[in-house]
Design a protein around this motif. Structure first.
Motif, PDB file in Angstrom:
ATOM      1  N   GLU A  68       0.075  -8.099  -4.617  1.00 21.81           N
ATOM      2  CA  GLU A  68      -1.047  -7.414  -5.268  1.00 21.81           C
ATOM      3  C   GLU A  68      -1.345  -6.092  -4.555  1.00 21.81           C
ATOM      4  N   ALA A  69      -1.227  -6.102  -3.230  1.00 24.57           N
ATOM      5  CA  ALA A  69      -1.516  -4.878  -2.465  1.00 24.57           C
ATOM      6  C   ALA A  69      -0.536  -3.769  -2.867  1.00 24.57           C
ATOM      7  N   GLU A  70       0.717  -4.157  -3.073  1.00 24.48           N
ATOM      8  CA  GLU A  70       1.739  -3.181  -3.467  1.00 24.48           C
ATOM      9  C   GLU A  70       1.430  -2.611  -4.859  1.00 24.48           C
ATOM     10  N   VAL A  71       1.076  -3.507  -5.778  1.00 31.41           N
ATOM     11  CA  VAL A  71       0.738  -3.084  -7.141  1.00 31.41           C
ATOM     12  C   VAL A  71      -0.455  -2.123  -7.095  1.00 31.41           C
ATOM     13  N   ASN A  72      -1.515  -2.522  -6.380  1.00 37.41           N
ATOM     14  CA  ASN A  72      -2.727  -1.701  -6.364  1.00 37.41           C
ATOM     15  C   ASN A  72      -2.473  -0.346  -5.720  1.00 37.41           C
TER      16      ASN A  72
END
Ligand code: NAD
Length: 416
Positions: free
Chosen positions: A364-368
């Protein structure tokens, strides 16, 4: 130009305005005035009471020069072909503004999903998918959720398509549950993008989100996420609304409690830590940021003059008519247009599709963080275009988007 309630007419007016400004090739303008293909389907669904009801659905591809057709599916009683055409046009522009390799599409079924049982909704979705399947495919047309549709409906669509081709095809649709190839961060992506561009717009004007007052129209996927993230960024969300009514608390709403209330009651109306206000009054409330995140045609010549927010961040598609836009601009209101403000959704849809095709999933951190980069870059490019041409951000966004689409059309040439 006269004010129109017809969204496709509105979209064409927006295109014409920018065509003049950038001296758009007349042939490219002619191509973009028309959707490339439109499919209307009338199909039967067996209802729980044993009767058969016929529903009408649409799937429109506006332009696919830059890549496969991409756009959500709307379930709403008032949707019609012109609305779907306009939404497909805006998707063409939006994908180009954030520079992701898609063309623009949209779909819709004329129905009230809240009046259907889960079984009826599933049958309607599977039959509609089958009817439009001649257009679908991970390299051809990739739907996603919009008003009245959600991850479950995307799951049924993915399953129906996969059954028809005989193998699992996650990349045919985005906004799916994580369990079947959905992306981390997709549900929140549109609201997150709204808050990112709001932050950038305020920053550009020497203001900041912490302490800013915010009103949000619509408390669905986009509105509720944006409200929560505004709150987390230190802004004060003073009013929200949904189709049932609007609520206000000058001290700021507690979004955690409000979200729990909304989950339990399926409405924000009746929340005890706020007073009810008239839905129209939400739009004209004295606040820093107004986020229309419901349906189109909300800010018109009837109320534009009374809008007191300094910034309008368009979470919804087509909430402002071109004539209302002129009024807002004359009154010094900064409007971050839909084709930029709500592009976070299609951006993470693109990430989902890429992950599905690679069968390699991101955190999720990568996506955000990738979403943040794309939204911030797009805002900067739109702002630079607006400054260069001495125009508002909507025109700036159209300049960036239409320029990219035009470049692609001219490079490929008109076949044959
Ligand atoms: P949704 O169905 O989840 O929510 C819509 C919300 O608007 C609901 O709270 C509904 O009660 C409310 N509403 C409907 N009519 C209203 C009215 N007259 N006044 C006040 N509230 C009203 O839909 P969503 O996905 O949140 O989409 C909202 C808007 O954002 C639409 O214009 C859609 O096209 C646009 N959008 C959505 C996405 C996405 O990823 N879901 C992406 C880009 C743009």
């Amino acid at each position: 130009m006269a004010e129109t309630a017809n969204p496709f007419e509105m979209a064409r007016q927006q295109l014409a305005a920018v065509a003049d400004k950038i001296d758009l090739d007349a042939n490219v303008h002619e191509v973009l005035r028309h959707p490339k293909r439109e499919l209307t389907v009338n199909f039967p669904v067996s209802m729980d009471d044993g009767s058969v009801k016929t529903f009408t659905g649409y799937r429109v591809h506006h332009n696919v020069t830059r890549g496969p057709a991409k756009g959500g599916i709307r379930y709403h009683p008032d949707t019609d072909l012109d609305e779907v055409r306009a939404l497909a046009f805006w998707m063409t522009v939006k994908c180009a503004v954030v520079n992701i390799p898609y063309g623009g599409a949209k779909g819709g079924v004329v129905c009230d999903p809240t009046a259907l049982s889960p079984a009826e909704l599933e049958d309607l979705t599977r039959r509609y998918t089958t009817e439009i399947a001649i257009l679908l495919g991970p390299d051809r047309d990739i739907p996603a959720p919009d008003v009245g549709t959600n991850g479950q409906i995307m799951a049924w669509l993915m399953d129906t398509y996969s059954m028809s081709v005989g193998h699992t095809v996650p990349a045919v649709v985005t906004g799916k549950p994580i369990a079947i190839g959905g992306s981390e961060g997709r549900i929140e992506a549109t609201g997150r993008g709204v808050v990112t561009v709001a932050r950038e717009a305020l920053r550009a004007a020497g203001c900041q989100l912490p302490g800013a007052t915010v009103a949000v129209q619509g408390f669905g996927n986009v509105g509720s996420t944006a409200a929560m993230l505004f709150c987390r960024a230190g802004a004060k969300v003073v009013a929200v609304s949904d189709v049932r009514g609007a609520i206000h608390n000058a001290n700021g709403l507690d979004l955690v409690k409000l979200s729990a209330y909304n989950k339990a009651h399926k409405t924000v109306v009746g929340f005890s830590e706020a007073e009810p206000i008239a839905p129209d009054d939400l739009l004209t409330l004295s606040c820093d940021v107004l986020v229309p995140a419901a349906l189109g045609n909300q800010i018109t010549t009837k109320n534009a003059d009374r809008i007191r927010a300094h910034f309008v961040i368009e979470g919804a598609n087509g909430p402002t008519t071109p004539q209302a836009d002129d009024i807002l601009r004359d009154n010094g209101v900064v409007v971050v247009p839909d084709v930029l403000a709500n592009a976070g959704g299609v951006t993470v849809s693109y990430f989902e599709w890429v992950q599905d095709l690679q069968r390699f999933f991101w955190s999720e951190a990568e996506v955000n963080s990738k979403l943040e980069q794309i939204m911030t870059r797009a805002f900067g490019q739109v702002q630079a275009a607006a400054r260069r041409h001495g125009c508002d951000l909507r025109t700036g966004a159209y300049i960036v988007g239409i320029h990219r689409v035009a470049e692609a059309i001219l490079a490929r040439g008109i076949y044959p």
